[in-house]
Design an enzyme around this catalytic site. Structure first.
Site, short mmCIF file in Angstrom:
data_model
loop_
_atom_site.label_atom_id
_atom_site.label_comp_id
_atom_site.label_asym_id
_atom_site.label_seq_id
_atom_site.Cartn_x
_atom_site.Cartn_y
_atom_site.Cartn_z
CG LEU A 1 -3.21 -2.75 4.30
CD1 LEU A 1 -3.75 -4.11 4.70
CD2 LEU A 1 -2.20 -2.26 5.33
CB SER A 2 1.90 -0.49 -0.18
OG SER A 2 1.57 0.88 -0.09
CB CYS A 3 1.86 -4.75 -3.52
SG CYS A 3 3.07 -3.74 -4.35
NE ARG B 1 -1.47 -7.04 2.44
CZ ARG B 1 -0.93 -6.06 1.74
NH1 ARG B 1 0.27 -5.62 2.06
NH2 ARG B 1 -1.57 -5.52 0.71
#
Length: 383
Positions: free
Chosen positions: A88-90, A35
């Site tokens: 940044l999506s979960c 990530r």
């Protein structure tokens, strides 16, 4: 960074967020395209009053904590007009949506909403180089995503453009996935997906659906896959937040609430209310004295809380042009009368002319669920 990433991975494991049916997702997210490699040096966190910048070079620990928070937290990577416009999506939702996509090596994939390229990188690791096309409406973000993906050698074709139009030059696709929420699935996406292909998209900022295109290409249907909050497409009015709803001059009324406040934390009820009352937003807490906050994003608001000892009666306070608590009570009764269907009992169908949600009736039929009222009342918008 390693400590935060390990803690995040362990939390994903403990929460059951790694899908057993798509074993490729875990190593892709943790090792092959972690990530933080797709995060900018400047991210944003809510400090209780506003979005505050966190700089990687000057606040490395806080930056790492913002990247690797809870599996259920997104990381805000861009602010536009004082509102989040990219993230940044979960991790939990990213893994769930990738699993819902049922992606196989060699599949041709169209992604809508590249952001900084993390999701496109994950797609390319499974589909293979040259098999992923991504469209991003923000030209600056598109250029940054292209740079990161090229540096990783993942062979993703990134374009600046409106995701609602898809990307005709690469059609037909085996899979289409969006990283932003839509109210209505663009028919263009169905047209650009092959018969039998799959479309996974967030819907209405509260859940995501997986639709399979019919053999004749004239419809796409499928089931709701889970909950999750998503940003809407660019240009969509996000309305006001709870603390921005005007209160001056409003008459506040108080009345008993006929049901337990804790029920408003039930994901299936929340989804049903989202279908029936599309513009009403509900947040709640159950860890202390149960309470819920309700608003319509414009000019009406309500709180529901328990007075007195534990298990006491619930009381609702509300103000503004609409009686939001009364609307919720009607929607709640509709859900109960229908047998309290689960979130996963809901499905969606998109045709060239319409989109509708439904629940199977147990006899092979599908009962449509329509909103109880139109969204964004004109009186509210003018306020």
């Amino acid at each position: 960074m390693d400590t935060e990433a390990r803690r995040w991975a362990d939390h994903m494991e403990a929460s059951g967020c790694w899908p057993d049916s798509s074993m490729w997702i875990r190593p892709a997210m943790l090792e092959r395209a972690p990530r933080h490699e797709y995060a900018p040096d400047l991210v944003w966190v809510w400090n209780g009053d506003q979005w505050a910048a966190v700089e990687r070079t000057t606040e490395p620990d806080q930056w790492a904590a913002a990247i690797y928070g809870s599996p259920y937290d997104s990381t805000i990577t861009q602010i536009t007009d004082s509102l989040p416009s990219s993230s940044l999506s979960c991790g939990s939702v990213v893994a769930d949506m990738l699993d819902s996509l049922r992606l196989a090596p060699g599949d041709r994939v169209l992604e809508l909403g590249a952001g900084l390229g993390w999701n496109a990188a994950l797609l390319a690791l499974q589909a293979g180089p040259g098999h992923v096309t991504s469209v991003e409406v923000d030209a600056t973000l598109a250029a940054e995503a292209r740079k990161r993906l090229d540096a990783a050698g993942l062979g993703v074709d990134v374009h600046a453009g409106d995701g609602a139009a898809g990307w005709l030059a690469g059609a037909p696709y085996d899979r289409i996935i969006a990283t932003y929420a839509v109210e209505t699935v663009p028919w263009t996406w169905v047209e650009q997906t092959r018969p039998g292909g799959r479309i996974v998209t967030p819907w209405g900022r509260l859940g995501h659906v997986a639709l399979t295109v019919a053999d004749d290409g004239q419809s796409a249907s499928g089931w709701v896959q889970g909950l999750g909050m998503f940003m809407p497409s660019r240009g969509v009015d996000q309305g006001r937040e709870w603390d921005q709803i005007p209160r001056n001059g409003q008459v506040e009324t108080e009345s008993p609430f006929p049901r337990a406040v804790e029920g408003l934390a039930d994901s299936s009820l929340l989804f049903a209310l989202r279908v029936l009352l599309p513009d009403i937003r509900i947040t709640s807490r159950t860890d202390r004295s149960p309470m819920a906050w309700v608003h319509d994003g414009y000019s009406s608001w309500a709180t529901i809380s328990v007075t007195g000892p534990e298990g006491g009666a619930a009381v609702a306070s509300q103000g503004g042009p609409r009686r939001l608590v009364d609307e919720i009570a009607v929607g709640w009764e509709r859900w109960v009368h229908a047998g309290s269907p689960s979130l996963y009992d809901f499905g969606m169908t998109r045709t060239p002319d319409a989109q509708y949600l439904w629940v199977e009736d147990g006899e092979g039929g599908r009962q449509r669920w329509e909103p109880l009222q139109s969204s964004h009342h004109q009186s509210d918008q003018a306020a």
